[in-house]
Write a protein that holds these residues in place. Structure first.
Motif, PDB file in Angstrom:
ATOM      1  N   PHE A  58       0.801  -1.222   0.000  1.00  0.00           N
ATOM      2  CA  PHE A  58       0.000   0.000   0.000  1.00  0.00           C
ATOM      3  C   PHE A  58       0.839   1.279   0.000  1.00  0.00           C
ATOM      4  CE2 PHE A  58      -3.960  -1.672  -0.416  1.00  0.00           C
ATOM      5  CZ  PHE A  58      -4.452  -2.439   0.627  1.00  0.00           C
ATOM      6  N   ARG A  59       2.038   1.231   0.524  1.00  0.00           N
ATOM      7  CA  ARG A  59       2.834   2.460   0.541  1.00  0.00           C
ATOM      8  C   ARG A  59       3.251   2.892  -0.868  1.00  0.00           C
ATOM      9  NH1 ARG A  59       6.677  -1.271   2.585  1.00  0.00           N
ATOM     10  NH2 ARG A  59       8.371  -1.666   1.099  1.00  0.00           N
ATOM     11  N   ASP A  60       3.096   1.996  -1.834  1.00  0.00           N
ATOM     12  CA  ASP A  60       3.501   2.290  -3.206  1.00  0.00           C
ATOM     13  C   ASP A  60       2.324   2.617  -4.119  1.00  0.00           C
ATOM     14  OD1 ASP A  60       5.973  -0.346  -3.063  1.00  0.00           O
ATOM     15  OD2 ASP A  60       6.145   1.784  -2.544  1.00  0.00           O
ATOM     16  N   TYR A  61       1.111   2.612  -3.566  1.00  0.00           N
ATOM     17  CA  TYR A  61      -0.075   2.767  -4.407  1.00  0.00           C
ATOM     18  C   TYR A  61      -1.058   3.776  -3.833  1.00  0.00           C
ATOM     19  CZ  TYR A  61       1.149  -1.438  -7.028  1.00  0.00           C
ATOM     20  OH  TYR A  61       1.776  -2.348  -7.829  1.00  0.00           O
ATOM     21  N   THR A  62      -1.734   4.480  -4.738  1.00  0.00           N
ATOM     22  CA  THR A  62      -2.959   5.188  -4.405  1.00  0.00           C
ATOM     23  C   THR A  62      -4.115   4.251  -4.709  1.00  0.00           C
ATOM     24  OG1 THR A  62      -2.209   7.461  -4.753  1.00  0.00           O
ATOM     25  CG2 THR A  62      -4.508   7.011  -5.182  1.00  0.00           C
ATOM     26  N   MET A  63      -5.037   4.148  -3.764  1.00  0.00           N
ATOM     27  CA  MET A  63      -6.199   3.285  -3.927  1.00  0.00           C
ATOM     28  C   MET A  63      -7.445   4.149  -4.067  1.00  0.00           C
ATOM     29  SD  MET A  63      -4.728   0.333  -3.669  1.00  0.00           S
ATOM     30  CE  MET A  63      -6.157  -0.753  -3.596  1.00  0.00           C
ATOM     31  N   ARG A  64      -8.358   3.721  -4.944  1.00  0.00           N
ATOM     32  CA  ARG A  64      -9.598   4.489  -5.136  1.00  0.00           C
ATOM     33  C   ARG A  64     -10.764   3.526  -5.339  1.00  0.00           C
ATOM     34  NH1 ARG A  64      -6.988   8.097  -9.744  1.00  0.00           N
ATOM     35  NH2 ARG A  64      -5.716   9.498  -8.484  1.00  0.00           N
ATOM     36  N   TRP A  65     -11.944   4.070  -5.169  1.00  0.00           N
ATOM     37  CA  TRP A  65     -13.181   3.407  -5.578  1.00  0.00           C
ATOM     38  C   TRP A  65     -13.838   4.272  -6.627  1.00  0.00           C
ATOM     39  CZ3 TRP A  65     -15.043  -1.345  -4.435  1.00  0.00           C
ATOM     40  CH2 TRP A  65     -14.444  -2.033  -3.378  1.00  0.00           C
ATOM     41  N   TYR A  66     -14.261   3.616  -7.705  1.00  0.00           N
ATOM     42  CA  TYR A  66     -15.049   4.248  -8.751  1.00  0.00           C
ATOM     43  C   TYR A  66     -16.410   3.556  -8.799  1.00  0.00           C
ATOM     44  CZ  TYR A  66     -10.944   6.570 -10.822  1.00  0.00           C
ATOM     45  OH  TYR A  66      -9.850   7.365 -11.047  1.00  0.00           O
ATOM     46  N   ARG A  67     -17.348   4.216  -9.442  1.00  0.00           N
ATOM     47  CA  ARG A  67     -18.633   3.558  -9.685  1.00  0.00           C
ATOM     48  C   ARG A  67     -19.173   3.974 -11.057  1.00  0.00           C
ATOM     49  NH1 ARG A  67     -22.521   6.704  -5.284  1.00  0.00           N
ATOM     50  NH2 ARG A  67     -22.674   8.698  -6.405  1.00  0.00           N
ATOM     51  N   GLN A  68     -20.002   3.104 -11.592  1.00  0.00           N
ATOM     52  CA  GLN A  68     -20.627   3.393 -12.876  1.00  0.00           C
ATOM     53  C   GLN A  68     -22.078   2.967 -12.817  1.00  0.00           C
ATOM     54  OE1 GLN A  68     -18.632   1.803 -16.330  1.00  0.00           O
ATOM     55  NE2 GLN A  68     -19.582   3.333 -17.647  1.00  0.00           N
ATOM     56  N   ALA A  69     -22.952   3.939 -12.926  1.00  0.00           N
ATOM     57  CA  ALA A  69     -24.386   3.683 -12.953  1.00  0.00           C
ATOM     58  C   ALA A  69     -24.822   3.449 -14.391  1.00  0.00           C
ATOM     59  CB  ALA A  69     -25.140   4.861 -12.344  1.00  0.00           C
ATOM     60  N   PRO A  70     -25.940   2.774 -14.599  1.00  0.00           N
ATOM     61  CA  PRO A  70     -26.412   2.506 -15.960  1.00  0.00           C
ATOM     62  C   PRO A  70     -26.565   3.796 -16.766  1.00  0.00           C
ATOM     63  CG  PRO A  70     -27.665   1.230 -14.388  1.00  0.00           C
ATOM     64  CD  PRO A  70     -26.804   2.165 -13.584  1.00  0.00           C
ATOM     65  N   GLY A  71     -25.964   3.806 -17.938  1.00  0.00           N
ATOM     66  CA  GLY A  71     -26.088   4.954 -18.820  1.00  0.00           C
ATOM     67  C   GLY A  71     -25.236   6.152 -18.444  1.00  0.00           C
ATOM     68  N   LYS A  72     -24.360   5.981 -17.454  1.00  0.00           N
ATOM     69  CA  LYS A  72     -23.538   7.108 -16.996  1.00  0.00           C
ATOM     70  C   LYS A  72     -22.057   6.769 -17.103  1.00  0.00           C
ATOM     71  CE  LYS A  72     -26.845   9.244 -13.851  1.00  0.00           C
ATOM     72  NZ  LYS A  72     -27.036   9.820 -12.498  1.00  0.00           N
ATOM     73  N   GLU A  73     -21.244   7.827 -17.044  1.00  0.00           N
ATOM     74  CA  GLU A  73     -19.791   7.661 -17.068  1.00  0.00           C
ATOM     75  C   GLU A  73     -19.315   7.100 -15.723  1.00  0.00           C
ATOM     76  OE1 GLU A  73     -19.086   9.275 -20.864  1.00  0.00           O
ATOM     77  OE2 GLU A  73     -17.418   9.061 -19.465  1.00  0.00           O
ATOM     78  N   ARG A  74     -18.174   6.405 -15.782  1.00  0.00           N
ATOM     79  CA  ARG A  74     -17.559   5.961 -14.541  1.00  0.00           C
ATOM     80  C   ARG A  74     -17.026   7.181 -13.806  1.00  0.00           C
ATOM     81  NH1 ARG A  74     -13.746   0.692 -14.656  1.00  0.00           N
ATOM     82  NH2 ARG A  74     -15.611   0.036 -15.785  1.00  0.00           N
ATOM     83  N   GLU A  75     -17.245   7.218 -12.493  1.00  0.00           N
ATOM     84  CA  GLU A  75     -16.820   8.357 -11.705  1.00  0.00           C
ATOM     85  C   GLU A  75     -16.101   7.897 -10.441  1.00  0.00           C
ATOM     86  OE1 GLU A  75     -20.241  10.590 -10.437  1.00  0.00           O
ATOM     87  OE2 GLU A  75     -21.076   8.918  -9.290  1.00  0.00           O
TER      88      GLU A  75
END
Length: 118
Positions: free
Chosen positions: A29-46
């Motif tokens: 983990f000290r070498d990485y940025t971690m994120r969560w994204y989501r994508q709703a139907p018909g929408k861009e991933r955010e």
């Protein structure tokens, strides 16, 4: 080889909580940025939330005050805790890791479906 494996998705009622763990056995983990994204139907991933190697966190406006992100350096897991869920939180949620060293490689999990419905 880096693998990210999400779990914890499912059906939850509005106002309820849901926790999404992301197992990351190939990551320091000290070498990485971690994120969560989501994508709703018909929408861009955010992007929803992120946690840096120094454990500083950031959140999308839609997630502030409702979501938290944390990591366990011993178990090599990172988690997104979602509270006070809304129907508009329904989406496929993806765990993401970006290497902070040379090459800046990025990795994605397979995604987990979260549905908020009464």
């Amino acid at each position: 080889q880096v693998q990210l494996v999400e779990s914890g998705g499912g059906l939850v009622k509005p106002g309820g909580p849901l926790r999404l763990p992301c197992a990351a056995p190939g990551i320091v983990f000290r070498d990485y940025t971690m994120r969560w994204y989501r994508q709703a139907p018909g929408k861009e991933r955010e992007v929803v939330a992120g946690i840096s190697p120094d454990s500083s966190t950031n959140f999308a406006d839609s997630a502030k005050s409702r979501f938290t992100i944390s990591k366990d350096n011993i178990k090599n897991t990172e988690s997104l805790q979602m509270n006070s869920l809304k129907v508009e939180d329904t989406a496929v949620y993806y765990c993401y890791a970006r290497y902070l060293g040379y090459g800046a490689l990025a990795y994605w999990g397979q995604g987990t479906q979260d549905t908020v419905s009464s």
